[in-house]
Write a protein that holds these residues in place. Structure first.
Motif, short mmCIF file in Angstrom:
data_model
loop_
_atom_site.label_atom_id
_atom_site.label_comp_id
_atom_site.label_asym_id
_atom_site.label_seq_id
_atom_site.Cartn_x
_atom_site.Cartn_y
_atom_site.Cartn_z
N GLU A 1 10.42 -47.10 18.78
CA GLU A 1 10.50 -45.98 19.73
C GLU A 1 11.73 -45.18 19.35
N GLN A 2 11.51 -44.05 18.68
CA GLN A 2 12.62 -43.23 18.20
C GLN A 2 12.59 -41.87 18.90
N HIS A 3 13.73 -41.43 19.36
CA HIS A 3 13.80 -40.16 20.08
C HIS A 3 14.69 -39.17 19.34
N VAL A 4 14.27 -37.91 19.32
CA VAL A 4 14.99 -36.79 18.70
C VAL A 4 15.52 -37.16 17.31
N ALA A 5 14.72 -37.92 16.56
CA ALA A 5 15.16 -38.37 15.23
C ALA A 5 15.07 -37.23 14.23
N ILE A 6 15.98 -37.24 13.26
CA ILE A 6 15.95 -36.28 12.17
C ILE A 6 15.56 -37.04 10.91
N GLY A 7 14.29 -36.94 10.52
CA GLY A 7 13.82 -37.69 9.37
C GLY A 7 13.58 -39.15 9.71
N THR A 8 12.81 -39.81 8.93
CA THR A 8 12.49 -41.25 8.94
C THR A 8 11.58 -41.71 10.06
N ALA A 9 11.49 -41.04 11.18
CA ALA A 9 10.69 -41.57 12.30
C ALA A 9 10.25 -40.44 13.22
N THR A 10 9.00 -40.50 13.68
CA THR A 10 8.49 -39.48 14.59
C THR A 10 7.79 -40.08 15.81
N VAL A 11 7.67 -41.40 15.88
CA VAL A 11 6.93 -42.02 16.98
C VAL A 11 7.87 -42.20 18.17
N SER A 12 7.83 -41.25 19.09
CA SER A 12 8.68 -41.33 20.28
C SER A 12 7.96 -41.93 21.47
N ALA A 13 6.61 -42.01 21.40
CA ALA A 13 5.83 -42.51 22.53
C ALA A 13 4.77 -43.50 22.06
N PRO A 14 5.20 -44.67 21.56
CA PRO A 14 4.21 -45.65 21.10
C PRO A 14 3.27 -46.11 22.21
N GLU A 15 3.72 -46.05 23.47
CA GLU A 15 2.84 -46.47 24.57
C GLU A 15 1.67 -45.52 24.74
N VAL A 16 1.74 -44.32 24.13
CA VAL A 16 0.62 -43.39 24.12
C VAL A 16 -0.23 -43.59 22.86
N LEU A 17 0.44 -43.80 21.74
CA LEU A 17 -0.26 -44.00 20.46
C LEU A 17 -1.10 -45.27 20.47
N TYR A 18 -0.55 -46.37 20.98
CA TYR A 18 -1.23 -47.66 20.89
C TYR A 18 -2.59 -47.69 21.57
N PRO A 19 -2.73 -47.23 22.81
CA PRO A 19 -4.05 -47.28 23.44
C PRO A 19 -5.13 -46.54 22.64
N TYR A 20 -4.75 -45.44 21.97
CA TYR A 20 -5.71 -44.74 21.12
C TYR A 20 -6.16 -45.66 19.99
N LEU A 21 -5.20 -46.34 19.35
CA LEU A 21 -5.53 -47.24 18.26
C LEU A 21 -6.28 -48.48 18.75
N MET A 22 -5.95 -48.93 19.94
CA MET A 22 -6.64 -50.10 20.50
C MET A 22 -8.14 -49.83 20.63
N ALA A 23 -8.49 -48.61 21.00
CA ALA A 23 -9.90 -48.27 21.17
C ALA A 23 -10.64 -48.20 19.84
N LEU A 24 -9.91 -48.05 18.75
CA LEU A 24 -10.52 -47.94 17.43
C LEU A 24 -10.56 -49.28 16.68
N THR A 25 -9.91 -50.30 17.24
CA THR A 25 -9.80 -51.60 16.57
C THR A 25 -10.33 -52.70 17.47
N SER A 26 -10.47 -53.89 16.88
CA SER A 26 -10.99 -55.02 17.67
C SER A 26 -10.18 -56.30 17.49
N ARG A 27 -9.45 -56.43 16.38
CA ARG A 27 -8.77 -57.69 16.08
C ARG A 27 -7.26 -57.56 16.01
N ILE A 28 -6.77 -56.54 15.35
CA ILE A 28 -5.33 -56.43 15.09
C ILE A 28 -4.55 -56.31 16.40
N ARG A 29 -3.37 -56.96 16.45
CA ARG A 29 -2.52 -56.91 17.62
C ARG A 29 -1.54 -55.74 17.49
N PHE A 30 -0.87 -55.41 18.60
CA PHE A 30 0.08 -54.31 18.64
C PHE A 30 1.39 -54.81 19.23
#
Length: 390
Positions: free
Chosen positions: A43-72
């Protein structure tokens, strides 16, 4: 050993965040296909380079719906009170646990960049105690019904968490542990420790693993525990057809490593709790041989070379290996994930199912023949017909 793919959505100059996120989705889907156990992002905020995921709690549910086995796994959720109220974290994790059918894990931390800490007005002398109270509040919310908490930073009257998580006793909890004192704290609390990330060599990590074992064995716990020995390869994992090619392609990761650790020295001066981070200033990020082979910050090579590095972690007793696969062109990342999943992971997950060279199999057959022939002679001798015996 579990293998955790980590990406922070590092977006190169000229590319859009939208395009990089679409690439990241493809990388996670491939990781599930080829055998990685989990995916995580920081969870990185206002980062300059190297990271852009500031809201993993939003990203993960999207990925959860596309997967069946992998954990998060959240690598990590920041627990300073101005960034995330611990009760909100418990609610989000419980929701993700339901949506993923029990495939979520909570890694935690207190922040490691002045950019983020200052943007949220977090006092670096207080966020360690805020993290600790946050962990306690989250565990009570998961395990006690009703729960309550009274501390310096949180005062929550008796309440009941809604919704409840699926996993028993609760989703696994861990903490980013860069110093011996953090490792001891994790073991005493009975949560996992994510060790490494400072390019200071394998000996430091091995000593931390031993400290975790010793402290955990001596501790008593009031709550059900979720212990786990995790190690982060923070500079990057990159697997290619040859080690020479892997090194050539991975060299740009050195600049990423320098940028991502740039704030460590400043943090070390702001609070005694961050003093240990100053040691990264002694790392020579121009020493290619040290970085690739001895720093513990990289795992780079062809499949056989990667296997040698992973075996070193296995011999130390590492239970989960967190591999940063990011900051390189998408096609190279996809090939790296594919090669590592097809040829490295099975050597540690399903070694008996790995096809061996024909010459190795024949050598084993030849070596086994004398014992087989001796057993055959004994059998024939012990089972001669009665007339032959007379």
């Amino acid at each position: 050993m579990d293998f955790i793919l980590m990406s922070e959505g590092d977006t190169p100059v000229g590319l859009t965040h939208e395009h990089r996120y679409r690439e990241l989705i493809e990388e996670v889907l491939l990781a599930e296909q080829v055998g990685f156990d989990a995916f995580g992002s920081s969870e990185q905020h206002v980062a300059i380079g190297t990271a852009t995921v500031s809201a993993p709690e939003v990203l993960y549910p999207y990925l959860m719906a596309l997967t069946s086995r992998i954990r998060f796994i959240h690598l990590v959720t920041l627990l300073p009170t101005r960034m995330n109220h611990a009760l909100r974290v418990a609610e989000r994790i419980a929701t993700e646990d339901i949506l993923s059918n029990g495939r979520i894990e909570l890694g935690t931390g207190r922040g490691n960049t002045t950019l983020a800490l200052r943007a949220f007005e977090v006092d670096p002398t207080e966020n360690k105690s805020q993290w600790r109270e946050g962990i306690e509040l989250i565990r009570r919310a998961f395990l006690d019904d009703p729960f309550s908490f009274v501390g310096e930073h949180y005062k929550v009257p008796p309440r009941s968490l809604v919704p409840k998580p699926l996993q028993t006793p609760c989703p696994p909890i861990s903490v980013a542990a860069g110093s011996p004192s953090s490792v001891e704290t994790a073991a005493k609390m009975g949560i996992g420790a994510i060790m490494g990330g400072f390019y200071l060599g394998y000996d430091l990590v091995e000593n931390m693993l031993k400290l975790y074992d010793e402290t955990l064995a001596a501790a008593t716990h009031d709550y059900p525990i979720t212990p786990r020995k995790m190690v982060l390869v923070s500079g990057g994992m990159h697997c290619a057809e040859t080690t020479a090619l892997a090194r050539e392609q991975a060299r740009p990761l050195f600049e990423m490593s320098k940028l991502s650790t740039d704030a460590f020295g400043r943090l070390a001066k702001l609070s005694q709790d961050y003093a240990y981070m100053g040691a990264v200033n002694d790392v020579d990020f121009s020493d290619e041989e040290y970085l690739f082979e001895r720093s513990q910050g990289f795992l780079v090579g062809d499949p056989e070379h990667c296997i040698e590095h992973v075996q070193r972690y296995a011999d130390m007793g590492v239970e989960s290996l967190v591999l940063r696969v990011d900051s390189l062109p998408h096609d190279q990342l996809m090939r790296s994930i594919e090669l590592f999943g097809k040829y490295v992971i099975p050597r540690f997950k399903h070694p008996r199912n790995v096809v061996r060279p024909a010459d190795d199999v024949l050598a084993g057959i030849r070596a086994a023949r004398p014992a087989h022939e001796e057993a055959l002679r004994r059998f024939q001798s012990e089972n001669k017909p009665a007339e032959a015996v007379r």
